[in-house]
Each structure stands twice: as C-alpha cells, then as structure tokens.
Design a protein around this motif. Structure first.
Motif, PDB file in Angstrom:
ATOM      1  N   THR A 167       0.866  -1.178   0.000  1.00 32.17           N
ATOM      2  CA  THR A 167       0.000   0.000   0.000  1.00 32.17           C
ATOM      3  C   THR A 167       0.901   1.225   0.000  1.00 32.17           C
ATOM      4  OG1 THR A 167      -1.804  -1.134   1.123  1.00 32.17           O
ATOM      5  CG2 THR A 167      -1.764   1.255   1.271  1.00 32.17           C
ATOM      6  N   PHE A 168       0.914   1.935  -1.112  1.00 36.34           N
ATOM      7  CA  PHE A 168       1.896   2.990  -1.334  1.00 36.34           C
ATOM      8  C   PHE A 168       1.281   4.288  -1.838  1.00 36.34           C
ATOM      9  CE2 PHE A 168       0.894   2.045  -5.570  1.00 36.34           C
ATOM     10  CZ  PHE A 168       1.369   3.068  -6.366  1.00 36.34           C
ATOM     11  N   GLY A 169       0.093   4.236  -2.427  1.00 38.63           N
ATOM     12  CA  GLY A 169      -0.454   5.366  -3.172  1.00 38.63           C
ATOM     13  C   GLY A 169      -1.270   6.285  -2.298  1.00 38.63           C
ATOM     14  N   PHE A 170      -0.595   7.169  -1.585  1.00 37.45           N
ATOM     15  CA  PHE A 170      -1.262   8.003  -0.593  1.00 37.45           C
ATOM     16  C   PHE A 170      -1.771   9.313  -1.208  1.00 37.45           C
ATOM     17  CE2 PHE A 170       1.881   5.453   1.843  1.00 37.45           C
ATOM     18  CZ  PHE A 170       0.943   4.635   2.458  1.00 37.45           C
ATOM     19  N   PRO A 171      -2.800   9.911  -0.612  1.00 36.40           N
ATOM     20  CA  PRO A 171      -3.444  11.071  -1.236  1.00 36.40           C
ATOM     21  C   PRO A 171      -2.555  12.305  -1.337  1.00 36.40           C
ATOM     22  CG  PRO A 171      -4.416  10.583   0.916  1.00 36.40           C
ATOM     23  CD  PRO A 171      -3.548   9.432   0.560  1.00 36.40           C
ATOM     24  N   GLN A 172      -1.531  12.414  -0.505  1.00 37.29           N
ATOM     25  CA  GLN A 172      -0.661  13.595  -0.579  1.00 37.29           C
ATOM     26  C   GLN A 172       0.249  13.577  -1.805  1.00 37.29           C
ATOM     27  OE1 GLN A 172      -0.756  11.339   1.888  1.00 37.29           O
ATOM     28  NE2 GLN A 172       1.254  11.000   2.862  1.00 37.29           N
ATOM     29  N   TYR A 173       0.319  12.450  -2.523  1.00 39.59           N
ATOM     30  CA  TYR A 173       1.127  12.371  -3.737  1.00 39.59           C
ATOM     31  C   TYR A 173       0.358  12.967  -4.916  1.00 39.59           C
ATOM     32  CZ  TYR A 173       3.798   8.695  -1.248  1.00 39.59           C
ATOM     33  OH  TYR A 173       4.545   7.971  -0.361  1.00 39.59           O
ATOM     34  N   ASP A 174       1.016  13.862  -5.673  1.00 39.94           N
ATOM     35  CA  ASP A 174       0.424  14.243  -6.948  1.00 39.94           C
ATOM     36  C   ASP A 174       0.685  13.123  -7.959  1.00 39.94           C
ATOM     37  OD1 ASP A 174       3.081  14.526  -7.835  1.00 39.94           O
ATOM     38  OD2 ASP A 174       3.064  16.699  -7.622  1.00 39.94           O
ATOM     39  N   ARG A 175       0.195  13.279  -9.178  1.00 40.93           N
ATOM     40  CA  ARG A 175       0.295  12.180 -10.147  1.00 40.93           C
ATOM     41  C   ARG A 175       1.750  11.820 -10.452  1.00 40.93           C
ATOM     42  NH1 ARG A 175      -4.203  13.777 -14.778  1.00 40.93           N
ATOM     43  NH2 ARG A 175      -5.858  14.463 -13.347  1.00 40.93           N
ATOM     44  N   GLU A 176       2.606  12.824 -10.573  1.00 41.95           N
ATOM     45  CA  GLU A 176       4.014  12.572 -10.877  1.00 41.95           C
ATOM     46  C   GLU A 176       4.688  11.809  -9.736  1.00 41.95           C
ATOM     47  OE1 GLU A 176       8.095  15.109 -11.869  1.00 41.95           O
ATOM     48  OE2 GLU A 176       6.138  16.061 -12.041  1.00 41.95           O
ATOM     49  N   THR A 177       4.403  12.226  -8.510  1.00 41.44           N
ATOM     50  CA  THR A 177       4.969  11.538  -7.350  1.00 41.44           C
ATOM     51  C   THR A 177       4.419  10.126  -7.242  1.00 41.44           C
ATOM     52  OG1 THR A 177       5.140  13.669  -6.220  1.00 41.44           O
ATOM     53  CG2 THR A 177       5.353  11.698  -4.862  1.00 41.44           C
ATOM     54  N   LEU A 178       3.151   9.970  -7.542  1.00 41.44           N
ATOM     55  CA  LEU A 178       2.528   8.646  -7.499  1.00 41.44           C
ATOM     56  C   LEU A 178       3.215   7.699  -8.476  1.00 41.44           C
ATOM     57  CD1 LEU A 178       0.079   7.088  -6.278  1.00 41.44           C
ATOM     58  CD2 LEU A 178      -1.213   7.800  -8.297  1.00 41.44           C
ATOM     59  N   ALA A 179       3.500   8.177  -9.670  1.00 39.85           N
ATOM     60  CA  ALA A 179       4.190   7.346 -10.657  1.00 39.85           C
ATOM     61  C   ALA A 179       5.591   6.988 -10.180  1.00 39.85           C
ATOM     62  CB  ALA A 179       4.254   8.069 -11.998  1.00 39.85           C
ATOM     63  N   ALA A 180       6.293   7.956  -9.584  1.00 42.26           N
ATOM     64  CA  ALA A 180       7.638   7.689  -9.078  1.00 42.26           C
ATOM     65  C   ALA A 180       7.598   6.672  -7.942  1.00 42.26           C
ATOM     66  CB  ALA A 180       8.283   8.994  -8.603  1.00 42.26           C
ATOM     67  N   ALA A 181       6.587   6.792  -7.073  1.00 41.64           N
ATOM     68  CA  ALA A 181       6.458   5.834  -5.970  1.00 41.64           C
ATOM     69  C   ALA A 181       6.157   4.438  -6.495  1.00 41.64           C
ATOM     70  CB  ALA A 181       5.354   6.292  -5.016  1.00 41.64           C
ATOM     71  N   ALA A 182       5.347   4.339  -7.538  1.00 37.57           N
ATOM     72  CA  ALA A 182       5.053   3.033  -8.131  1.00 37.57           C
ATOM     73  C   ALA A 182       6.319   2.402  -8.707  1.00 37.57           C
ATOM     74  CB  ALA A 182       3.980   3.177  -9.204  1.00 37.57           C
ATOM     75  N   ARG A 183       7.128   3.207  -9.401  1.00 37.89           N
ATOM     76  CA  ARG A 183       8.388   2.674  -9.941  1.00 37.89           C
ATOM     77  C   ARG A 183       9.298   2.201  -8.822  1.00 37.89           C
ATOM     78  NH1 ARG A 183       7.519   6.932 -13.781  1.00 37.89           N
ATOM     79  NH2 ARG A 183       8.611   8.428 -12.443  1.00 37.89           N
ATOM     80  N   LEU A 184       9.329   2.935  -7.717  1.00 33.15           N
ATOM     81  CA  LEU A 184      10.165   2.540  -6.576  1.00 33.15           C
ATOM     82  C   LEU A 184       9.719   1.192  -6.020  1.00 33.15           C
ATOM     83  CD1 LEU A 184      12.390   3.273  -4.524  1.00 33.15           C
ATOM     84  CD2 LEU A 184      10.602   4.422  -3.166  1.00 33.15           C
ATOM     85  N   GLN A 185       8.424   0.979  -5.910  1.00 30.79           N
ATOM     86  CA  GLN A 185       7.940  -0.296  -5.371  1.00 30.79           C
ATOM     87  C   GLN A 185       8.216  -1.447  -6.326  1.00 30.79           C
ATOM     88  OE1 GLN A 185       7.257  -0.493  -2.321  1.00 30.79           O
ATOM     89  NE2 GLN A 185       7.162   1.728  -1.993  1.00 30.79           N
ATOM     90  N   LEU A 186       8.199  -1.189  -7.623  1.00 32.72           N
ATOM     91  CA  LEU A 186       8.629  -2.214  -8.574  1.00 32.72           C
ATOM     92  C   LEU A 186      10.080  -2.587  -8.336  1.00 32.72           C
ATOM     93  CD1 LEU A 186       7.090  -1.090 -11.989  1.00 32.72           C
ATOM     94  CD2 LEU A 186       6.412  -3.056 -10.607  1.00 32.72           C
ATOM     95  N   GLU A 187      10.914  -1.592  -8.075  1.00 32.48           N
ATOM     96  CA  GLU A 187      12.324  -1.851  -7.793  1.00 32.48           C
ATOM     97  C   GLU A 187      12.490  -2.660  -6.515  1.00 32.48           C
ATOM     98  OE1 GLU A 187      14.223   1.936  -7.675  1.00 32.48           O
ATOM     99  OE2 GLU A 187      13.792   2.395  -9.794  1.00 32.48           O
ATOM    100  N   HIS A 188      11.569  -2.489  -5.585  1.00 34.06           N
ATOM    101  CA  HIS A 188      11.612  -3.247  -4.333  1.00 34.06           C
ATOM    102  C   HIS A 188      11.069  -4.669  -4.492  1.00 34.06           C
ATOM    103  CE1 HIS A 188      11.658   0.670  -1.731  1.00 34.06           C
ATOM    104  NE2 HIS A 188      12.820   0.408  -2.306  1.00 34.06           N
ATOM    105  N   GLY A 189      10.594  -5.008  -5.669  1.00 34.55           N
ATOM    106  CA  GLY A 189      10.172  -6.376  -5.939  1.00 34.55           C
ATOM    107  C   GLY A 189       8.687  -6.638  -5.849  1.00 34.55           C
ATOM    108  N   PHE A 190       7.881  -5.633  -5.555  1.00 32.52           N
ATOM    109  CA  PHE A 190       6.437  -5.844  -5.445  1.00 32.52           C
ATOM    110  C   PHE A 190       5.811  -5.947  -6.827  1.00 32.52           C
ATOM    111  CE2 PHE A 190       7.284  -3.932  -1.278  1.00 32.52           C
ATOM    112  CZ  PHE A 190       6.619  -4.825  -0.454  1.00 32.52           C
ATOM    113  N   ARG A 191       4.919  -6.936  -6.968  1.00 33.01           N
ATOM    114  CA  ARG A 191       4.175  -7.118  -8.217  1.00 33.01           C
ATOM    115  C   ARG A 191       2.675  -6.907  -7.997  1.00 33.01           C
ATOM    116  NH1 ARG A 191       7.399  -6.190 -11.893  1.00 33.01           N
ATOM    117  NH2 ARG A 191       6.025  -7.250 -13.399  1.00 33.01           N
TER     118      ARG A 191
END
Length: 340
Positions: free
Chosen positions: A108-132
């Motif tokens: 669970t990573f997609g918090f409301p304080q993230y704008d769309r750009e930050t949300l995309a960056a956070a998603a890429r980070l979680q992919l790097e951490h191995g989450f599918r």
C-alpha cells in the motif's frame, strides 16, 4: 501515526504473548483491558481460547457490540495464541492449520498527498523493491472520482499490465460515485476495489458488485463474525478481509475464514499489522495475499526488530514458536504514551 495499543499477557508459568491493535480510541482500549477484561479472564487457562471468548462475550459483550470491546478482545486473543504457540513449540500459522509457509504480498503505497508525478515515481520505486501488486487510496481527492480514475490510469501506465493494482476507498464513496469510478477504470484491470461505500453498507455493496466487473473486497474493520457474515450472505464481496487485530483475534478470524471458504471466497489482508495477520493467511486453506502498508509497517519494524520482510513480493512465515516476534523493550519504553 497516532496512538497504538501494545498488549502483553503473562501466564503463571512465565510464558508471555504479545499483540497490537490500531489507533481507534486507543486509550479506551487500554482502560477496557485493565479494568474490565483482566478481572474477567485472570484465572483462565490461556489454551482454552473458546472458553475465554465465551466468558468475555457473556460478561462483557452480551449485545454483540464492536469498537473498543472488539479491539480489546483482539489483542487479548492474539497474545493467547502467541503463548499457545510458544508452549507447543509451533508457529501460530501452524496451529491455525499450516496451509503454507510463505505468502504473496502487495504494497500500500499510493497516498493522497502524492500528486500524479509523485505517485508514478512511488510506483516505480515499489517495482524496484520487488512488489508485483500495489494498492492506492481513493475517495479523498478534491477532484473526486475523476481524479481517482486519472491516478489509477497513471499507475497502470507506469507499472504495465503484469502488476496487480488494488484501490481502497476506506468507506468514503456514495453508491453513485463508486459506480462512476468503476465505470471509468474497468478497463485498467483492477484486482479489487476495497471498502468502497459508506458504513460498509452490505446492501449497497451487493448492488455495486452486480454493476461492475471489478471484484469487491471488504471486512478489515468489522468487529465480529456476524458483520462479516452479512457481507458474505448479502453477496456484497468477492474477497473477505477479516483482520485479526480488529475482529476479535485469530479465534474470530479463523471462523470468518471458514465462513468464506464455505462460499468459495478467498481471504485477503487489509487494515495493517501484517506481522500478525500473516499467520491467519498462512494457516488457513483459503488465505491469499498480505498487505505491506509502508506507513504502518514502520511500527512493526520499530517494536519487533528482525521481523520478516517481503523479498521479491513474497514473505516467509517465521519457523519459530508463537508469532516469532522479539520485542524491542527500549523502543516500547521510548514510545510509551502517558495515560494522563
């Protein structure tokens, strides 16, 4: 993160069990444990969890209320299962049935304080951490369901088609807005829509479920098996989510999972506290996927050093007695909240 309740139960033979529950009326939960629960159960055998529940229900909750009493029962019950696992030399997951030794996880990573750009960056980070598999919060943006749909689209475009995406409204949508959102995102391959409607209204969720291809998940904050039963029997959910830290502990979560199994429903985790709830999902036949909430796991990491973490999107259940958790006593003392 607010205030949380840490509960420790000690037997007359010196075995101890621990548990946590969330921040809802935390001080009232502490008062309930000290002044009401302890006098009722102090002389009981911790191995006899059904007897403990029967006495608590009869003396403290004969009208099946939830809230504080359910949270207090949850931490008491979890601590008893921890004790029983230590006494038997087996993990709680093993005592519950030992269906598997590891679990898939979602973050669970997609918090409301993230704008769309930050949300995309956070998603890429979680992919790097191995989450599918990953979940984002909806229902709180001032842009309403349209902005939620845009955020889901951004995450899907970022992670590709082979990653599960879940969304969680935390009870915040009206039936109409939930239908609008579902209609807008049905082609994005959403794995589930979690707790979409006000009050977890089972009647309205059943209607929503009948009008969307997106699976509906709910149950993480329900305080006992009768509310969870309503979700199942009303055909309001595709995925049931009993959380042992709120629904009455492992004893009650097991009953909810068996109910779901009768209806061919999987049990997934939501609502935090993965270090406890992983035992439910690993122990029972229809257990599925564990939430790794990047905010709430910080509490577990602080209090239970050395606890397991997901690796490449999967988490191994500790092959240790009880919950398999070692308590950081220094951290407990440093984070203690004065009662007055």
């Amino acid at each position: 993160m607010g205030e949380f309740v840490f509960c420790e139960v000690e037997t007359d033979e010196g075995l101890t069990g621990v548990a946590l529950t969330g921040h809802f009326l935390a001080r009232s939960v502490v008062a309930a444990l000290k002044h009401h629960f302890l006098p009722v159960v102090a002389d009981m055998d911790p191995r006899e969890v059904e007897a403990v529940h029967e006495r608590v229900w009869r003396k403290l909750n004969p009208r099946a209320m939830t809230g504080v009493v359910s949270s207090a029962l949850s931490v008491l019950d979890i601590a008893l299962w921890d004790i029983n696992g230590k006494h038997a030399g087996r993990s709680v997951a093993s005592l519950l049935g030992g269906a598997r030794t590891e679990l898939p996880t979602y973050v669970t990573f997609g918090f409301p304080q993230y704008d769309r750009e930050t949300l995309a960056a956070a998603a890429r980070l979680q992919l790097e951490h191995g989450f599918r598999a990953m979940k984002l919060v909806v229902g709180v943006d001032k842009g309403g369901w349209r902005e939620d749909a845009a955020r889901v689209r951004v995450v899907r475009e970022t992670v590709g088609d082979d990653v599960d995406i879940m969304i969680d409204a935390n009870y915040l949508f009206t039936p109409a807005d939930a239908k609008f959102l579902c209609r807008a995102i049905e082609d994005y391959g959403v794995t589930w829509f979690e707790e979409p409607l006000h009050q977890n209204d089972a009647r309205a969720m059943a209607d929503l479920r009948a009008h969307t291809r997106i699976p509906i998940a709910a149950g993480q904050m329900e305080g006992h098996r009768w509310r969870l039963r309503e979700l199942v029997e009303r055909q309001a959910v595709d995925i049931l989510q009993p959380n042992a830290c709120y629904c009455g502990g492992f004893t009650e979560a097991r009953k909810a999972a068996h109910l779901a199994q009768i209806y061919n429903l999987p049990v997934a985790h939501g609502g935090g506290w993965p270090l406890f709830n992983m035992h439910t999902l690993a122990g029972l036949m229809n257990g599925w996927i564990l939430e790794w909430h990047v905010g709430m796991v910080q509490v577990g990491e602080l209090l239970f050093p050395g606890a397991p973490h997901p690796v490449d999107g999967r988490i191994a259940i500790p092959d240790l007695p009880g919950l398999g958790l070692a308590v950081n006593r220094d951290a407990l003392r440093e984070t203690l909240v004065p009662e007055h």
